[in-house]
Design a protein around this motif. Structure first.
Motif, PDB file in Angstrom:
ATOM      1  N   LYS A 284       0.797  -1.220   0.000  1.00  0.00           N
ATOM      2  CA  LYS A 284       0.000   0.000   0.000  1.00  0.00           C
ATOM      3  C   LYS A 284       0.837   1.282   0.000  1.00  0.00           C
ATOM      4  N   PHE A 285       2.146   1.152   0.190  1.00  0.00           N
ATOM      5  CA  PHE A 285       3.002   2.335   0.173  1.00  0.00           C
ATOM      6  C   PHE A 285       3.091   2.916  -1.233  1.00  0.00           C
ATOM      7  N   THR A 286       3.142   4.226  -1.323  1.00  0.00           N
ATOM      8  CA  THR A 286       3.336   4.881  -2.615  1.00  0.00           C
ATOM      9  C   THR A 286       4.732   4.626  -3.148  1.00  0.00           C
ATOM     10  N   ILE A 287       5.730   4.690  -2.267  1.00  0.00           N
ATOM     11  CA  ILE A 287       7.133   4.498  -2.658  1.00  0.00           C
ATOM     12  C   ILE A 287       7.498   3.029  -2.489  1.00  0.00           C
ATOM     13  N   GLN A 288       8.005   2.422  -3.530  1.00  0.00           N
ATOM     14  CA  GLN A 288       8.465   1.036  -3.454  1.00  0.00           C
ATOM     15  C   GLN A 288       9.897   1.041  -2.936  1.00  0.00           C
ATOM     16  N   ALA A 289      10.089   0.638  -1.689  1.00  0.00           N
ATOM     17  CA  ALA A 289      11.417   0.698  -1.059  1.00  0.00           C
ATOM     18  C   ALA A 289      11.500  -0.366   0.016  1.00  0.00           C
ATOM     19  N   ASN A 290      12.722  -0.639   0.462  1.00  0.00           N
ATOM     20  CA  ASN A 290      12.912  -1.563   1.578  1.00  0.00           C
ATOM     21  C   ASN A 290      13.752  -0.924   2.683  1.00  0.00           C
ATOM     22  N   ARG A 291      13.889   0.415   2.654  1.00  0.00           N
ATOM     23  CA  ARG A 291      14.627   1.148   3.679  1.00  0.00           C
ATOM     24  C   ARG A 291      13.627   1.745   4.669  1.00  0.00           C
ATOM     25  N   SER A 292      13.863   1.520   5.958  1.00  0.00           N
ATOM     26  CA  SER A 292      12.890   1.947   6.971  1.00  0.00           C
ATOM     27  C   SER A 292      12.700   3.455   6.975  1.00  0.00           C
ATOM     28  N   GLU A 293      13.778   4.225   6.792  1.00  0.00           N
ATOM     29  CA  GLU A 293      13.649   5.676   6.869  1.00  0.00           C
ATOM     30  C   GLU A 293      12.807   6.228   5.719  1.00  0.00           C
ATOM     31  N   VAL A 294      12.895   5.601   4.543  1.00  0.00           N
ATOM     32  CA  VAL A 294      12.080   6.024   3.399  1.00  0.00           C
ATOM     33  C   VAL A 294      10.616   5.665   3.643  1.00  0.00           C
ATOM     34  N   LEU A 295      10.373   4.457   4.106  1.00  0.00           N
ATOM     35  CA  LEU A 295       9.004   3.990   4.309  1.00  0.00           C
ATOM     36  C   LEU A 295       8.295   4.776   5.409  1.00  0.00           C
ATOM     37  N   PHE A 296       9.036   5.125   6.474  1.00  0.00           N
ATOM     38  CA  PHE A 296       8.410   5.892   7.555  1.00  0.00           C
ATOM     39  C   PHE A 296       7.963   7.272   7.063  1.00  0.00           C
ATOM     40  N   VAL A 297       8.815   7.944   6.290  1.00  0.00           N
ATOM     41  CA  VAL A 297       8.439   9.265   5.778  1.00  0.00           C
ATOM     42  C   VAL A 297       7.243   9.141   4.840  1.00  0.00           C
ATOM     43  N   ASP A 298       7.256   8.124   3.984  1.00  0.00           N
ATOM     44  CA  ASP A 298       6.122   7.856   3.087  1.00  0.00           C
ATOM     45  C   ASP A 298       4.849   7.618   3.905  1.00  0.00           C
TER      46      ASP A 298
END
Length: 812
Positions: A284-298
């Motif tokens: 469901k995240f807009t940004i496809q990533a596996n880094r916690s800091e990116v996912l938290f901001v998203d």
């Protein structure tokens, strides 16, 4: 306010545990469990005293009551068995609320020493309970011993940074507030206190109706992946009045259960680190990533309300300039979809001594972001503390000015008026400029430095065209020796002279550095250095720079690299907690290249300035007020010429809301008479548990290591001439025949420190100088006229020192 006795008991409990439970987090957990255990027993006793019945320790759980554990018939080993068995089973007790059961979930006793447990529980038994904020503050003090939170990459956020972000966001009593990585709930508690403060007339929060309070209890929500942190958050919230706090053990990044929950305010310092192998988030995240800091901001951006939502997030510096696709996509989303309106760059040492990682604050507000084509950038140089491992308080603090500036900016956007600032650390940058290169770099240094470069009239050349960049030696751990032929220069030794390794390896000549070589550290710590040590092997994370001396002066290149380091890191940095740059990136870096003659003129001028700075710093750092003792002067006891710890009854007639200065120990300076009270509080908040003083009183620390480091000062510029602060300093009020400065000189003398150290009582790091020693300490007592002559001379010397400080500021 934290009363002295409660603080002492917490310190004592930690002192008892430290031999068996060295980890501070585990100490906090054990104290928390014991405090809540006793609290439940106290409530049972209170119910019985009012004619009721016990609620918690009944039926099969009656055997575990605190009273039974402390029965004189129970021996040490039986107490150990009962207590350790109880804390494991209490989460199954159907008689206690779910909140308390959650606190005891996965609890256990990590040691098997009955004597340690007996001493520990005896200290806990001294605590008394009520539902006041005092106990909440005591628990916050207990939490303050926490530093690094370990593998999850969490670090305890400094209180003043928490409060700063809360002040920026201005949460309201009707709003929902969430921290999706809440740790010990510091952001939530600060938000709650902010709301109370802004809804008070006579007493704290007295303008809130019962319905307001009921709604607020439901509006504060916290998630954390760690059961230990959830336990601590539950207690912290409970002790601040949240009877059923909404704190959940929840993985914000991999679980979808709460994805549909949205909030008016989200405030967080998410974990900096990502587990090995990365995060495996849901789709469901807009940004496809596996880094916690990116996912938290998203996650935070997507979960603030579309119309009124706003957020403040502390992020590692890598997020704002990392070149990987996920980072660029995240920044593009924040800018183009009108989430972000401001970026606040924090100093690199905010999280010292646990991490030196550089951080920034992303400020989001959907309403404000839609009203402007710009992003506001603000750089904080000083947050009120130095950037060393001890984080000692200093006078310089940009946070207050930054808060005012952000409020002015928000007002200008809402009123559609022009925003202007002459602050050199403030920039308005157009969103289209941020996006023009496609990387959406959010580093303030990129835009500040680019403006400076435009002013250069000299040729711009690539660094690699005028300088050879040579890699150092990559080592295996077994190749590093405690004793060997060549020192090994690592980044850790680059900026300090500690923990050296050596090597017997014979390497190509270009892998050695010698005195006068230009080096550059390019990983974690950044910057150039002219090597002034012996022949050494330099590590892989350091480059040797060999300038073409027919085109570029080595010292000119050094000063250019020194000045451009923040921009170099911002433009080319990779990684998150461990930022680094590439050799190819530094070689492509463009620098201005004037003729050699002008380069030499620049170097000469800088070095002449630096000589002045160095000399002035020597004066500033080495100056200490001195007095020459005349053997004919009378010697008297210090306690006979000054009052020690004046009585608080002097302020009993003042109104509770009278504002007074508040001085924690951190605000006292070392070996300097002056200090700056940074806070004010209402008298009612401090009169119960803090030390009282007035203008012209002398303060001197009584606890190690502050006493030995010379923390002392003379109170001045106090709000309403009254101050309160740490219980860990003595207050000395001079009598008619002695000047305050004279007292200060005696209690900062080498003799006072040496003799005081010998008289200290207590254990470990909690040793204190006894009041009896201070009172009996012998001091010389010349006439007031002779004292004044010494004071006049010292003031003249201090004027010279202050002149040197101005020189430093001017020439830097």
């Amino acid at each position: 306010m934290l009363d002295t006795e409660t603080k002492r008991r917490i310190d004592t409990a930690r002192d008892i545990l430290v031999g068996k439970v060295p980890d501070p987090k585990s100490q906090v957990e054990q104290i928390t469990i014991a405090l809540i255990y006793k609290f439940m027993d106290d409530m049972d006793k209170e119910a019985i005293s009012f004619g009721g019945k016990a609620t918690f320790f009944t039926g099969e759980y009656e055997q575990y009551s605190w009273t039974n554990i402390f029965d004189t018939k129970v021996g040490g080993h039986e107490m150990l068995s009962l207590y350790s068995e109880a804390i494991v089973k209490l989460n199954l007790n159907p008689n206690i609320p779910q909140l308390f059961r959650d606190i005891f979930k996965n609890a256990y006793l990590p040691y098997r020493d009955p004597e340690t447990l007996k001493l520990f529980l005896k200290t806990i038994n001294e605590f008394s309970y009520d539902h006041s904020e005092m106990l909440g503050d005591a628990f916050e003090y207990l939490l303050s011993v926490l530093g690094s939170q370990g593998d999850a990459g969490q670090f305890r956020t400094p209180r003043h940074i928490i409060d700063f972000i809360v002040e920026v966001l201005q949460p309201k009593k009707t709003e929902t507030i969430c921290d999706p990585a809440c740790g010990t709930a510091g952001f939530l508690i600060s938000s709650y206190k902010h709301i109370l403060q802004h809804n008070s007339k006579k007493n704290k929060g007295d303008l809130l109706t019962p319905d307001d309070r009921k709604k607020m209890m439901q509006n504060f929500v916290g998630y954390d992946i760690s059961p230990d942190m959830v336990r601590l958050s539950l207690v912290n919230m409970y002790l601040h009045g949240f009877i059923t706090p909404s704190i959940y053990e929840y993985d914000t990044l991999t679980s979808e259960d709460r994805w549909s929950e949205y909030f008016d305010v989200i405030i967080a310092n998410p974990p900096f680190m990502t587990p090995k192998g990365g995060i495996k988030p849901h789709k469901k995240f807009t940004i496809q990533a596996n880094r916690s800091e990116v996912l938290f901001v998203d996650y935070i951006a997507e979960h603030i309300h579309p119309s009124t939502g706003r957020a403040g997030i502390i992020i590692p510096e890598g997020i704002i300039f990392q070149s990987a696709t996920a980072y660029k996509t995240l920044r593009k989303m924040l800018v183009d979809k009108n989430y972000l309106y401001a970026v606040v760059s924090l100093p690199a040492g905010i999280f010292n001594p646990y991490s030196g990682v550089k951080t920034s604050i992303l400020l989001m507000d959907k309403t404000l972001a839609k009203k402007t084509d710009n992003i506001l950038f603000v750089k904080i140089d000083n947050d009120g503390f130095d950037l060393g491992a001890q984080r000692r308080a200093i006078a310089n603090n940009d946070l207050t000015a930054c808060l005012e500036l952000l409020n002015q900016y928000k007002t200008s956007l809402l009123n559609k008026t022009e925003f202007e600032s002459d602050n050199k650390n403030v920039f308005l940058v157009e969103k289209k400029k941020i996006g023009e290169k496609g990387d959406y770099n959010l580093s303030i240094d990129r835009y500040r430095v680019n403006e400076n470069v435009k002013q250069s009239n000299f040729e711009m050349v690539k660094l690699g065209d005028v300088c050879e960049v040579i890699n150092g030696k990559a080592y295996k751990q077994e190749e590093l020796l405690d004793i060997g032929k060549y020192p090994v220069l690592r980044v850790g030794n680059f900026f300090s002279n500690r923990s050296w390794y050596y090597s017997d390896l014979e390497l190509p000549e270009d892998k050695y550095c010698e005195k006068g070589d230009l080096l550059y550290a390019w990983s974690a710590s950044f910057g150039p250095k002219i090597w002034d040590g012996e022949k050494s092997i330099y590590h892989y994370h350091i480059w040797k720079m060999l300038p073409d001396e027919s085109r570029v002066n080595k010292m000119y290149l050094y000063y250019i690299l020194d000045r451009e380091t923040e921009s170099i890191k911002a433009d080319g940095g990779r990684g998150i907690a461990m930022i680094h740059i590439t050799k190819g990136g530094i070689e492509q870096r463009e620098i201005p290249l004037p003729p050699l003659e002008i380069q030499q003129q620049i170097v000469s001028k800088i070095e002449s300035y630096q000589a002045i700075i160095n000399g002035a710093k020597q004066v500033e750092e080495n100056y200490k007020p001195q007095i020459e003792i005349n053997p004919d002067w009378e010697m008297v006891e210090l306690g006979s010429v000054c009052e020690i710890n004046p009585k608080k009854s002097e302020v009993k007639d003042l109104a509770d809301k009278t504002l007074v200065s508040f001085l924690p120990m951190a605000d006292l300076n070392e070996n300097r008479i002056d200090f700056v009270p940074k806070e004010t509080k209402q008298l009612s908040e401090v009169v119960g548990g803090y030390t009282y003083f007035r203008n012209n009183d002398v303060l001197v620390a009584k606890v190690t290591p502050c006493f030995e480091n010379g923390k002392a000062g003379i109170a001045d510029n106090l709000k309403n001439e009254i101050g309160f602060g740490s219980s860990e300093y003595y207050v000395l009020r001079s009598g008619e025949n002695v000047l305050p400065v004279w007292i200060y000189l005696q209690v900062t003398s080498d003799k006072f420190r040496a003799e005081g150290k010998e008289q200290m009582t207590g254990t470990g790091g909690l040793q204190r100088v006894p009041k009896d020693f201070v009172s009996a300490f012998q001091i010389p007592l010349p006439s007031i006229e002779e004292q004044q002559q010494t004071v006049t001379r010292i003031k003249e010397e201090e004027q010279l020192v202050n002149g040197n400080k101005k020189l430093i500021s001017l020439y830097e």
